[in-house]
Design a protein around this motif. Structure first.
Motif, PDB file in Angstrom:
ATOM      1  N   SER A 152       1.567   4.697  -2.762  1.00  0.00           N
ATOM      2  CA  SER A 152       0.994   5.946  -2.272  1.00  0.00           C
ATOM      3  C   SER A 152       2.100   6.983  -2.129  1.00  0.00           C
ATOM      4  O   SER A 152       3.271   6.685  -2.296  1.00  0.00           O
ATOM      5  CB  SER A 152       0.294   5.727  -0.920  1.00  0.00           C
ATOM      6  OG  SER A 152       1.246   5.492   0.091  1.00  0.00           O
TER       7      SER A 152
ATOM      8  N   HIS B 235       0.837  -1.207   0.000  1.00  0.00           N
ATOM      9  CA  HIS B 235       0.000   0.000   0.000  1.00  0.00           C
ATOM     10  C   HIS B 235       0.872   1.258   0.000  1.00  0.00           C
ATOM     11  O   HIS B 235       0.612   2.206  -0.744  1.00  0.00           O
ATOM     12  CB  HIS B 235      -0.931  -0.013   1.209  1.00  0.00           C
ATOM     13  CG  HIS B 235      -1.746   1.233   1.343  1.00  0.00           C
ATOM     14  ND1 HIS B 235      -2.845   1.476   0.555  1.00  0.00           N
ATOM     15  CD2 HIS B 235      -1.611   2.310   2.156  1.00  0.00           C
ATOM     16  CE1 HIS B 235      -3.363   2.656   0.877  1.00  0.00           C
ATOM     17  NE2 HIS B 235      -2.629   3.174   1.849  1.00  0.00           N
TER      18      HIS B 235
ATOM     19  N   ILE C 134       1.860   4.724   7.927  1.00  0.00           N
ATOM     20  CA  ILE C 134       0.528   4.161   7.727  1.00  0.00           C
ATOM     21  C   ILE C 134      -0.353   4.586   8.891  1.00  0.00           C
ATOM     22  O   ILE C 134       0.000   4.381  10.048  1.00  0.00           O
ATOM     23  CB  ILE C 134       0.568   2.618   7.578  1.00  0.00           C
ATOM     24  CG1 ILE C 134      -0.797   2.046   7.211  1.00  0.00           C
ATOM     25  CG2 ILE C 134       1.117   1.927   8.804  1.00  0.00           C
ATOM     26  CD1 ILE C 134      -1.152   2.170   5.786  1.00  0.00           C
TER      27      ILE C 134
ATOM     28  N   THR D 222      -8.242  -0.858   7.173  1.00  0.00           N
ATOM     29  CA  THR D 222      -8.896  -1.188   5.906  1.00  0.00           C
ATOM     30  C   THR D 222      -8.154  -2.305   5.174  1.00  0.00           C
ATOM     31  O   THR D 222      -8.730  -2.945   4.295  1.00  0.00           O
ATOM     32  CB  THR D 222      -8.995   0.032   4.975  1.00  0.00           C
ATOM     33  OG1 THR D 222      -7.680   0.459   4.621  1.00  0.00           O
ATOM     34  CG2 THR D 222      -9.772   1.154   5.624  1.00  0.00           C
TER      35      THR D 222
ATOM     36  N   ASP E 146      -6.394   4.258  10.743  1.00  0.00           N
ATOM     37  CA  ASP E 146      -7.636   3.994  10.011  1.00  0.00           C
ATOM     38  C   ASP E 146      -7.376   3.317   8.673  1.00  0.00           C
ATOM     39  O   ASP E 146      -8.146   2.475   8.230  1.00  0.00           O
ATOM     40  CB  ASP E 146      -8.461   5.269   9.850  1.00  0.00           C
ATOM     41  CG  ASP E 146      -7.693   6.398   9.185  1.00  0.00           C
ATOM     42  OD1 ASP E 146      -6.450   6.362   9.209  1.00  0.00           O
ATOM     43  OD2 ASP E 146      -8.337   7.315   8.651  1.00  0.00           O
ATOM     44  N   VAL E 147      -6.267   3.646   8.005  1.00  0.00           N
ATOM     45  CA  VAL E 147      -5.915   2.991   6.746  1.00  0.00           C
ATOM     46  C   VAL E 147      -5.473   1.556   7.018  1.00  0.00           C
ATOM     47  O   VAL E 147      -5.813   0.634   6.270  1.00  0.00           O
ATOM     48  CB  VAL E 147      -4.811   3.784   6.010  1.00  0.00           C
ATOM     49  CG1 VAL E 147      -4.361   3.053   4.760  1.00  0.00           C
ATOM     50  CG2 VAL E 147      -5.293   5.182   5.677  1.00  0.00           C
TER      51      VAL E 147
END
Length: 119
Positions: A40, A36, A46, A53, A49-50
């Motif tokens: 990005s 991820h 990180i 997910t 909340d991410v």
């Protein structure tokens, strides 16, 4: 990143003897987070909340504790900093080459289709 690629990265990390021994779940969360981050612009941070997910909250909580104790992650306010910059760079460069390869395959199919007249 598809599951097959994630698990091949997990197996590669498990095979490395210089790294600490971590659970497969923690390694899977680590690879998914690094993938991820590689796609990005957030660098190596990180947010909580991410993170939730990318996997179930209980799984990410236990993995984050394990990875922090191993020194791979560091807790900051609102999230974690990932210390595994080598894997971030490797996955980021791998993504670029996958996109280039995909573009080349599309161009090859177009050039070999019936719509292009060779000279």
């Amino acid at each position: 990143m598809d599951d097959k690629s994630v698990f091949s990265e997990v197996e590669a990390l498990r095979a490395t003897r210089t790294r600490p021994v971590l659970s497969p779940a923690a390694l899977e969360v680590h690879v998914r987070v690094v993938d991820h981050l590689a796609h990005s612009t957030r660098g190596a941070f990180i947010a909580d909340d991410v993170l939730d997910t990318l996997a179930h909250g209980r799984v990410t909580t236990m993995a984050a504790i394990e990875l922090s104790l191993a020194g791979w992650w560091r807790r900051l306010d609102g999230g974690y900093v990932i210390a595994d910059q080598d894997l971030i760079d490797a996955l980021a460069h791998g993504a670029v080459w996958r996109r280039v390869g995909s573009a080349c395959r599309r161009m090859w199919r177009t050039l070999n289709s019936e719509t292009v007249i060779p000279l």
